[in-house]
Design a protein around this motif. Structure first.
Motif, PDB file in Angstrom:
ATOM      1  N   GLU A 293      63.046  35.949  17.650  1.00 58.21           N
ATOM      2  CA  GLU A 293      62.096  36.882  18.245  1.00 58.21           C
ATOM      3  C   GLU A 293      62.820  38.027  18.937  1.00 58.21           C
ATOM      4  O   GLU A 293      64.015  37.946  19.228  1.00 58.21           O
ATOM      5  CB  GLU A 293      61.231  36.177  19.297  1.00 58.21           C
ATOM      6  CG  GLU A 293      60.278  35.140  18.775  1.00 58.21           C
ATOM      7  CD  GLU A 293      59.575  34.459  19.928  1.00 58.21           C
ATOM      8  OE1 GLU A 293      58.677  35.081  20.526  1.00 58.21           O
ATOM      9  OE2 GLU A 293      59.935  33.316  20.243  1.00 58.21           O
TER      10      GLU A 293
ATOM     11  N   LEU B  39      51.381  36.658  23.592  1.00 59.67           N
ATOM     12  CA  LEU B  39      51.502  36.267  22.199  1.00 59.67           C
ATOM     13  C   LEU B  39      52.498  37.184  21.505  1.00 59.67           C
ATOM     14  O   LEU B  39      52.359  38.405  21.540  1.00 59.67           O
ATOM     15  CB  LEU B  39      50.130  36.357  21.526  1.00 59.67           C
ATOM     16  CG  LEU B  39      50.023  35.923  20.068  1.00 59.67           C
ATOM     17  CD1 LEU B  39      50.304  34.432  19.934  1.00 59.67           C
ATOM     18  CD2 LEU B  39      48.629  36.245  19.535  1.00 59.67           C
ATOM     19  N   HIS B  40      53.515  36.586  20.892  1.00 60.27           N
ATOM     20  CA  HIS B  40      54.533  37.335  20.164  1.00 60.27           C
ATOM     21  C   HIS B  40      54.276  37.168  18.669  1.00 60.27           C
ATOM     22  O   HIS B  40      54.375  36.061  18.135  1.00 60.27           O
ATOM     23  CB  HIS B  40      55.927  36.811  20.504  1.00 60.27           C
ATOM     24  CG  HIS B  40      56.346  37.090  21.911  1.00 60.27           C
ATOM     25  ND1 HIS B  40      57.539  37.689  22.229  1.00 60.27           N
ATOM     26  CD2 HIS B  40      55.719  36.864  23.093  1.00 60.27           C
ATOM     27  CE1 HIS B  40      57.641  37.818  23.536  1.00 60.27           C
ATOM     28  NE2 HIS B  40      56.547  37.317  24.084  1.00 60.27           N
ATOM     29  N   ALA B  41      53.937  38.268  18.013  1.00 65.92           N
ATOM     30  CA  ALA B  41      53.707  38.261  16.569  1.00 65.92           C
ATOM     31  C   ALA B  41      54.615  39.324  15.962  1.00 65.92           C
ATOM     32  O   ALA B  41      54.293  40.515  15.988  1.00 65.92           O
ATOM     33  CB  ALA B  41      52.248  38.540  16.247  1.00 65.92           C
TER      34      ALA B  41
ATOM     35  N   GLU C  24      44.939  38.454  15.844  1.00 65.19           N
ATOM     36  CA  GLU C  24      46.250  38.555  16.492  1.00 65.19           C
ATOM     37  C   GLU C  24      46.957  37.207  16.570  1.00 65.19           C
ATOM     38  O   GLU C  24      48.192  37.151  16.596  1.00 65.19           O
ATOM     39  CB  GLU C  24      46.096  39.150  17.896  1.00 65.19           C
ATOM     40  CG  GLU C  24      45.661  40.609  17.883  1.00 65.19           C
ATOM     41  CD  GLU C  24      45.432  41.161  19.272  1.00 65.19           C
ATOM     42  OE1 GLU C  24      45.569  40.393  20.247  1.00 65.19           O
ATOM     43  OE2 GLU C  24      45.109  42.356  19.387  1.00 65.19           O
TER      44      GLU C  24
ATOM     45  N   VAL D 275      48.113  34.524  14.725  1.00 64.93           N
ATOM     46  CA  VAL D 275      48.360  34.155  13.334  1.00 64.93           C
ATOM     47  C   VAL D 275      49.477  33.124  13.255  1.00 64.93           C
ATOM     48  O   VAL D 275      50.296  32.984  14.172  1.00 64.93           O
ATOM     49  CB  VAL D 275      48.728  35.395  12.494  1.00 64.93           C
ATOM     50  CG1 VAL D 275      47.569  36.377  12.459  1.00 64.93           C
ATOM     51  CG2 VAL D 275      49.983  36.069  13.040  1.00 64.93           C
TER      52      VAL D 275
ATOM     53  N   SER E 178      53.332  33.108  14.791  1.00 56.13           N
ATOM     54  CA  SER E 178      53.469  33.761  16.092  1.00 56.13           C
ATOM     55  C   SER E 178      53.759  32.706  17.162  1.00 56.13           C
ATOM     56  O   SER E 178      53.636  31.506  16.928  1.00 56.13           O
ATOM     57  CB  SER E 178      52.216  34.568  16.433  1.00 56.13           C
ATOM     58  OG  SER E 178      51.058  33.766  16.369  1.00 56.13           O
TER      59      SER E 178
END
Length: 238
Positions: free
Chosen positions: A113, A185-187, A221, A223, A226
């Protein structure tokens, strides 16, 4: 060898906050010296440089991005070093988890990430060497307890439950606090705030499989692939 792993890091390329307390030039040699130290003086000398501007600044309670790169190396020292050096490594990692970073320098890129809070990156390294950490006795248990508070949830599947509410299935590392908390949230390279993260089904075994309810986030968002981190960690600033 541990010394090779230390040399493999380009410490000059780690984001350097414009602060006179930060001393990246001491990191590599101090880690190598700590790895081979056996006497109290040797351990204290190496650890004091790392704590005095290498990866943290203990007098001001500040942590630097270099701590995330040093964490796996300190865990290596914890596994292979002299007992005195192991104790120093525990203390340095504990400081890295508890101290706050400078504004604008509170996130790092990891293998998977970008823009991960420093404390979360360090905590994941600590959790990955659980047996090594627990072998350090009470200080190690305390370090692991602190690392578990900087939780991470990897989403494998997400289903909309109602408007603004998503049920996310995946793997939880660490412990999600109760009552519900905020998350981010990290996508991919994008980050989205999640006002409320709530445990629907906690992990039942060591696999960490769990279901969380994400409230206040659009379904598109959240998904698969993520990851969630605590919002409070991303807001930490010195």
């Amino acid at each position: 060898m541990l010394s090779d792993a230390i040399d493999a890091v380009d410490w000059s390329a780690v984001p350097a906050p414009p602060n006179p307390r930060y001393r990246p030039e001491v990191i590599a040699d101090s880690l190598k010296e700590l790895a081979t130290a056996t006497t109290l003086d040797q351990v204290a000398d190496a650890a004091s440089r790392l704590a005095g501007g290498g990866i943290v600044h203990d007098h001001s309670g500040m942590v630097f991005p270099s701590a995330s790169r040093a964490a796996p190396l300190l865990l290596g020292i914890m596994a292979q070093g002299h007992p005195r050096a192991r104790a120093a490594a525990v203390g340095l990692l504990d400081d890295a988890l508890r101290f706050h970073p400078l504004a604008g320098y509170n996130r790092v890129a990891t293998e998977h990430e970008t823009h991960v809070p420093i404390c979360c990156a360090v905590a994941r390294s600590v959790r990955s060497r659980r047996d090594v950490v627990l072998a350090q006795g009470r200080p190690g248990k305390g370090l692991l307890t602190e690392a578990r508070l900087h939780w991470r949830f990897d989403i494998e599947e997400a289903l909309p439950v109602s408007e603004g509410v998503v049920a996310a299935f995946g793997v939880l590392e660490g412990v999600l606090p109760s009552p519900p908390v905020g998350g981010e949230l990290h996508a991919g390279p994008a980050r989205f705030p999640v006002p409320t993260v709530e445990t629907e089904y906690p992990p039942a075994d060591d696999t960490g499989q769990a279901c969380l309810l994400l409230k206040g986030v659009p379904a598109e968002e959240a998904v698969a692939g993520s990851a969630l981190h605590p919002a409070a960690c991303g807001e930490r600033e010195h």
